[in-house]
Write a protein that holds these residues in place. Structure first.
Motif, short mmCIF file in Angstrom:
data_model
loop_
_atom_site.label_atom_id
_atom_site.label_comp_id
_atom_site.label_asym_id
_atom_site.label_seq_id
_atom_site.Cartn_x
_atom_site.Cartn_y
_atom_site.Cartn_z
N ALA A 142 24.74 13.67 29.58
CA ALA A 142 23.63 13.56 28.63
C ALA A 142 23.18 14.95 28.16
O ALA A 142 22.94 15.15 26.96
CB ALA A 142 22.46 12.81 29.27
N GLU A 143 23.09 15.89 29.08
CA GLU A 143 22.71 17.26 28.68
C GLU A 143 23.74 17.87 27.74
O GLU A 143 23.39 18.54 26.76
CB GLU A 143 22.51 18.14 29.91
N ALA A 144 25.02 17.65 28.03
CA ALA A 144 26.09 18.17 27.17
C ALA A 144 26.04 17.51 25.79
O ALA A 144 26.30 18.17 24.77
CB ALA A 144 27.45 17.97 27.83
N VAL A 145 25.72 16.22 25.74
CA VAL A 145 25.58 15.53 24.45
C VAL A 145 24.45 16.17 23.64
O VAL A 145 24.60 16.40 22.44
CB VAL A 145 25.33 14.02 24.67
N TRP A 146 23.33 16.48 24.30
CA TRP A 146 22.22 17.12 23.60
C TRP A 146 22.65 18.48 23.04
O TRP A 146 22.39 18.81 21.88
CB TRP A 146 21.01 17.31 24.52
N GLU A 147 23.31 19.27 23.86
CA GLU A 147 23.73 20.60 23.41
C GLU A 147 24.70 20.51 22.23
O GLU A 147 24.54 21.21 21.23
CB GLU A 147 24.37 21.37 24.57
N ALA A 148 25.71 19.66 22.36
CA ALA A 148 26.69 19.53 21.28
C ALA A 148 26.05 18.93 20.03
O ALA A 148 26.36 19.34 18.90
CB ALA A 148 27.86 18.67 21.75
N GLY A 149 25.15 17.96 20.21
CA GLY A 149 24.47 17.36 19.07
C GLY A 149 23.60 18.37 18.34
O GLY A 149 23.56 18.38 17.10
N ALA A 150 22.91 19.21 19.08
CA ALA A 150 22.09 20.25 18.45
C ALA A 150 22.96 21.22 17.64
O ALA A 150 22.60 21.60 16.52
CB ALA A 150 21.29 21.01 19.51
N HIS A 151 24.10 21.57 18.19
CA HIS A 151 25.02 22.44 17.45
C HIS A 151 25.51 21.74 16.18
O HIS A 151 25.60 22.37 15.12
CB HIS A 151 26.20 22.85 18.33
N ALA A 152 25.81 20.46 16.26
CA ALA A 152 26.29 19.72 15.09
C ALA A 152 25.22 19.63 14.01
O ALA A 152 25.53 19.74 12.82
CB ALA A 152 26.76 18.32 15.50
N VAL A 153 23.97 19.43 14.39
CA VAL A 153 22.90 19.38 13.40
C VAL A 153 22.72 20.75 12.76
O VAL A 153 22.58 20.87 11.55
CB VAL A 153 21.57 18.88 14.01
N GLY A 154 22.75 21.79 13.56
CA GLY A 154 22.54 23.14 13.04
C GLY A 154 23.71 23.71 12.26
O GLY A 154 23.52 24.45 11.30
N ARG A 155 24.92 23.35 12.66
CA ARG A 155 26.12 23.91 12.01
C ARG A 155 26.85 22.94 11.12
O ARG A 155 27.66 23.35 10.30
CB ARG A 155 27.09 24.41 13.08
N GLY A 156 26.67 21.66 11.35
CA GLY A 156 27.41 20.65 10.60
C GLY A 156 28.39 19.95 11.52
O GLY A 156 28.80 20.48 12.55
#
Length: 185
Positions: A142-156
């Motif tokens: 779940a923590e890794a999903v949050w981190e990767a999701g935040a990167h996807a929102v910020g970077r695309g």
């Protein structure tokens, strides 16, 4: 320097400032969430997290402060669902769960108002994928999903991220490593 470090250096997304902006928003709205706010001295100290990662991304540009606030609301909602929120307190766990739902809705509504529907979809995926991870007893996923999701929102978004999300949905053991790899790019 990491994306989070760059965001903090900009002064727009200092974790304390973002948490205080969310507190002020909830106080101004009044109602149940305002009633559940812990006094600032009793709130957990904010740490850099998804809000700073998103705000540092090139996709959000000059809207970094708004993105930081709305992601902070969604992340606080997540914390209320799966642990302990930083801003809200109540002895009633069911009430905190409902408060978490309201924070999810608040953040997603603000994001929709910005007009960033791909980011709405991404953060909705974060909410559902973290629920899957927790239901499977995998809080580290779940923590890794949050981190990767935040990167996807910020970077695309990327094809690698879409594949990693599919691995989470399938319950694949390699989902954790796939998500962690995205967060470190």
């Amino acid at each position: 320097m990491s994306a989070t470090d760059l965001a903090e250096a900009s002064g727009l997304t200092d974790p304390s400032d973002v948490a205080e902006r969310l507190r002020a928003l909830l106080e101004a709205e009044g109602g149940l969430l305002a009633d559940l706010l812990a006094p600032p001295a009793e709130s957990d100290p904010p740490r850099p997290g998804p809000a700073q990662t998103v705000a540092a991304g090139p996709r959000v540009g000059a809207r970094g402060a708004e993105y930081a606030l709305l992601v902070e609301a969604i992340h606080e909602g997540y914390l209320l669902h799966y642990g302990r929120g930083r801003l809200l307190r109540s002895p009633d766990a069911d009430l905190l769960l409902l408060a978490g739902d309201r924070l999810y809705a608040l953040g997603l509504a603000r994001l929709a108002a910005v007009g960033d529907l791909p980011a709405v979809c991404e953060l909705a995926d974060v909410i559902s994928l973290t629920a899957l991870a927790h239901a499977s007893g995998r809080p580290e996923l779940a923590e890794a999903v949050w981190e990767a999701g935040a990167h996807a929102v910020g970077r695309g978004p990327s094809e690698a991220h879409a594949r990693a999300k599919a691995l989470v949905r399938a319950g694949a053991p390699e989902a954790l490593e796939a998500m962690r790899a995205l967060a470190s790019v």
